[in-house]
Design an enzyme around this catalytic site. Structure first.
Site, PDB file in Angstrom:
ATOM      1  CE1 TYR A 198      30.190  42.196  49.627  1.00  0.00           C
ATOM      2  CE2 TYR A 198      30.357  42.871  47.340  1.00  0.00           C
ATOM      3  CZ  TYR A 198      30.658  41.986  48.352  1.00  0.00           C
ATOM      4  OH  TYR A 198      31.443  40.894  48.098  1.00  0.00           O
ATOM      5  CB  ILE A 235      34.836  44.572  41.330  1.00  0.00           C
ATOM      6  CG1 ILE A 235      36.052  45.400  41.724  1.00  0.00           C
ATOM      7  CG2 ILE A 235      33.597  44.953  42.138  1.00  0.00           C
ATOM      8  CD1 ILE A 235      35.798  46.779  42.195  1.00  0.00           C
ATOM      9  N   GLY A 236      33.774  41.403  42.442  1.00  0.00           N
ATOM     10  CA  GLY A 236      32.795  40.340  42.369  1.00  0.00           C
ATOM     11  C   GLY A 236      31.353  40.783  42.291  1.00  0.00           C
ATOM     12  CB  SER A 281      35.179  38.679  39.832  1.00  0.00           C
ATOM     13  OG  SER A 281      34.848  37.915  40.964  1.00  0.00           O
ATOM     14  CE1 TYR A 291      38.374  35.146  46.118  1.00  0.00           C
ATOM     15  CE2 TYR A 291      36.419  35.822  44.905  1.00  0.00           C
ATOM     16  CZ  TYR A 291      37.464  36.111  45.757  1.00  0.00           C
ATOM     17  OH  TYR A 291      37.600  37.384  46.264  1.00  0.00           O
ATOM     18  CB  THR A 309      41.779  35.835  44.858  1.00  0.00           C
ATOM     19  OG1 THR A 309      41.748  36.632  43.680  1.00  0.00           O
ATOM     20  CG2 THR A 309      41.685  36.743  46.083  1.00  0.00           C
ATOM     21  CE  LYS A 329      42.966  41.149  43.555  1.00  0.00           C
ATOM     22  NZ  LYS A 329      42.062  41.167  44.692  1.00  0.00           N
ATOM     23  CG  HIS A 355      40.428  41.416  48.896  1.00  0.00           C
ATOM     24  ND1 HIS A 355      40.700  40.235  48.256  1.00  0.00           N
ATOM     25  CD2 HIS A 355      39.112  41.652  48.652  1.00  0.00           C
ATOM     26  CE1 HIS A 355      39.602  39.775  47.676  1.00  0.00           C
ATOM     27  NE2 HIS A 355      38.616  40.631  47.901  1.00  0.00           N
ATOM     28  NE  ARG A 399      35.492  44.166  49.208  1.00  0.00           N
ATOM     29  CZ  ARG A 399      34.313  44.744  49.292  1.00  0.00           C
ATOM     30  NH1 ARG A 399      34.233  46.037  49.505  1.00  0.00           N
ATOM     31  NH2 ARG A 399      33.198  44.046  49.164  1.00  0.00           N
ATOM     32  CG  ASP A 410      44.266  45.572  43.834  1.00  0.00           C
ATOM     33  OD1 ASP A 410      44.463  45.473  45.063  1.00  0.00           O
ATOM     34  OD2 ASP A 410      43.609  44.720  43.204  1.00  0.00           O
ATOM     35  NE  ARG A 434      40.172  54.960  46.677  1.00  0.00           N
ATOM     36  CZ  ARG A 434      40.280  53.638  46.599  1.00  0.00           C
ATOM     37  NH1 ARG A 434      40.701  53.055  45.486  1.00  0.00           N
ATOM     38  NH2 ARG A 434      39.950  52.874  47.620  1.00  0.00           N
TER      39      ARG A 434
HETATM   40  C1  FNR Z   1      36.734  43.241  45.448  1.00  0.00           C
HETATM   41  N1  FNR Z   1      37.934  42.561  45.281  1.00  0.00           N
HETATM   42  C2  FNR Z   1      37.936  41.293  44.742  1.00  0.00           C
HETATM   43  N2  FNR Z   1      39.094  40.628  44.518  1.00  0.00           N
HETATM   44  C3  FNR Z   1      39.104  39.407  43.967  1.00  0.00           C
HETATM   45  O1  FNR Z   1      40.174  38.843  43.767  1.00  0.00           O
HETATM   46  N3  FNR Z   1      37.928  38.807  43.608  1.00  0.00           N
HETATM   47  C4  FNR Z   1      36.725  39.402  43.802  1.00  0.00           C
HETATM   48  O2  FNR Z   1      35.691  38.843  43.456  1.00  0.00           O
HETATM   49  C5  FNR Z   1      36.706  40.668  44.422  1.00  0.00           C
HETATM   50  N4  FNR Z   1      35.526  41.273  44.702  1.00  0.00           N
HETATM   51  C6  FNR Z   1      35.519  42.578  45.165  1.00  0.00           C
HETATM   52  C7  FNR Z   1      34.306  43.229  45.355  1.00  0.00           C
HETATM   53  C8  FNR Z   1      34.299  44.562  45.759  1.00  0.00           C
HETATM   54  C9  FNR Z   1      33.002  45.256  45.921  1.00  0.00           C
HETATM   55  C10 FNR Z   1      35.524  45.235  45.988  1.00  0.00           C
HETATM   56  C11 FNR Z   1      35.540  46.689  46.358  1.00  0.00           C
HETATM   57  C12 FNR Z   1      36.707  44.576  45.842  1.00  0.00           C
HETATM   58  C13 FNR Z   1      39.215  43.232  45.580  1.00  0.00           C
HETATM   59  C14 FNR Z   1      39.709  44.030  44.385  1.00  0.00           C
HETATM   60  O3  FNR Z   1      40.134  43.179  43.355  1.00  0.00           O
HETATM   61  C15 FNR Z   1      40.895  44.934  44.766  1.00  0.00           C
HETATM   62  O4  FNR Z   1      41.890  44.168  45.384  1.00  0.00           O
HETATM   63  C16 FNR Z   1      40.467  46.078  45.685  1.00  0.00           C
HETATM   64  O5  FNR Z   1      39.274  46.646  45.220  1.00  0.00           O
HETATM   65  C17 FNR Z   1      41.560  47.138  45.753  1.00  0.00           C
HETATM   66  O6  FNR Z   1      41.239  48.127  46.676  1.00  0.00           O
HETATM   67  P1  FNR Z   1      40.624  49.560  46.270  1.00  0.00           P
HETATM   68  O7  FNR Z   1      41.648  50.251  45.426  1.00  0.00           O
HETATM   69  O8  FNR Z   1      39.365  49.283  45.548  1.00  0.00           O
HETATM   70  O9  FNR Z   1      40.364  50.251  47.565  1.00  0.00           O
END
Ligand code: FNR
Length: 379
Positions: free
Chosen positions: A37, A91-92, A121, A145, A171, A252, A276, A279, A306, A310
């Protein structure tokens, strides 16, 4: 030199400092469905990979003899004087990345210890009111959200205000889940398993919609939630949100300069440039490549960024391209999985040390100096 000196006294490093090693370790320590996930993205995940790789085609020209042996990494943002330009992206599923399922609280603890703010989140395993105090004096933002039930959206905003969050990040690119093969192949979507819904289950407006409480009948509560989540915002809804709160409002998921200008016209206080992490939609353009246009269109509004960051030097490049602050996403979920609060503190300190060291040796005494230096696209 801290790590080297510790090792001289027999304290060998417990956690890796680079992303690739961290990701490998996280894959070993997380349950496979949680790892999938977090690690997974949309389609064949090429946008996700491109996000990270695109940093390789940006470079910064070093400056010398300019006093960069003294550095100030702080940045002002909405009246907060942040000690560094890094923040933790929302990160949710973060609760699931902690062995005790309190990943939201563990993240807040790391935020308190490092001064790196978190964007909490909407999808958490601990209610926002329980998370906020653990961040200590480090300010945090709340990621929203929106729901099809406007009263519920309003209730979440009011709770964020009362809990002391210093801004609302709405978001707009994830009103439904993207096509994520890793999750589809295992039939897994954590939210539908009822994880990460603590903010809903603890909400009076949400509870009033239910015949039986989430404690008595969690499946019915999840069913109720699926009926009202998935709200695709329109510009006029942004006006409504704007009128709802005096907290700074950020959007966002904006990558197109016209959308940025429009958000600006609708009175937002900041732009959050992100795809995102690949994703949501595959087939896009790496977010870092779009950042310069977003910054120009933001015309002085703060721009958070974002997607694909890395390392500390990735963060430096985003700052050079005009970001006000840079968000860490997947890497922090892995750090938490590997070492809990301590692991995350170690990672954030490592990222900050790498950024600081880069600024020292490359001759940029502050984020403003980095921005002035700019980054060039290299073939
Ligand atoms: C997210 N991201 C995300 N963004 C948001 O606005 N609300 C959320 O609940 C989540 N949940 C979430 C879960 C997981 C498992 C991931 C990996 C990402 C997106 C997050 O805020 C961010 O935009 C990305 O993670 C950026 O990409 P990288 O740098 O992680 O690849």
């Amino acid at each position: 030199y801290e790590i080297y000196l510790d090792a001289l006294e027999g304290r060998t490093p417990k956690y890796p400092v680079d992303f690739a090693s961290l990701e490998r370790k996280a894959a070993e320590s997380l349950p496979p469905w949680v790892y999938s996930y977090v690690a997974g993205g949309c389609g064949d995940e090429h946008t996700q990979r491109a996000n990270a790789r695109a940093f390789e085609h940006w470079g910064i020209v070093p400056r010398m003899l300019n006093g960069a042996e003294q550095r100030d990494l702080s940045v002002p943002l909405f009246g907060m004087d942040l000690p560094s330009p890094l923040f933790l992206a929302p990160i949710g599923v973060i609760g699931l990345c902690s062995q005790d399922f309190h990943g939201d609280i563990r993240t807040a603890e790391a935020s308190a210890r490092t001064g790196v703010p978190m964007v909490a989140s909407t999808f958490t395993m601990d209610a926002m009111e329980e998370v906020a105090p653990h961040a200590g004096t480090t300010p945090g933002l709340f990621q929203l959200y929106t729901s099809r039930d406007k009263d519920l959206t309003e209730s979440l905003v009011r709770r964020a205000e009362r809990a002391g969050y210093r801004g609302i990040v709405v978001t707009v690119d994830a009103w439904t889940a993207g096509w994520r093969p890793r999750d589809l192949n295992t039939g897994n979507f954590p939210q539908l398993r009822g994880h990460c819904l603590a903010n809903y289950f603890s909400d009076e407006t949400f509870r009033a919609r239910l015949d039986r409480s989430p404690e008595e009948d969690p499946r019915a509560a999840v069913r109720e939630w699926t009926g009202i989540w998935g709200n695709a915002l329109r510009w006029e809804d942004l006006d409504w949100l704007r009128s709802l709160t005096r907290l700074p409002l950020l959007v966002k998921g904006l990558c197109h300069p016209d959308d940025v200008r429009r958000a600006r016209d609708h009175g937002v206080d900041g732009i959050y440039c992100s795809n995102h992490g690949g994703r949501q939609a595959n087939g896009g353009i790496p977010a870092i490549d779009l950042l310069p246009e977003v910054v120009r269109a933001a015309d002085g509004l703060p721009v958070l960024f974002d997607s694909g960051v890395r390392s500390g030097t990735d963060a430096a490049k985003a700052l050079a391209l005009g970001a006000t602050a840079v968000g860490i996403g997947r890497p922090y979920a892995y750090a938490l999985a590997v070492g809990g609060t301590d692991g995350l503190v170690h990672q954030l300190r490592s990222l900050l040390a790498e950024l600081d060291l880069f600024m020292a040796v490359d001759g940029h005494p502050s984020p403003a100096a980095l921005r002035a230096a700019g980054a060039r696209r290299v073939p």
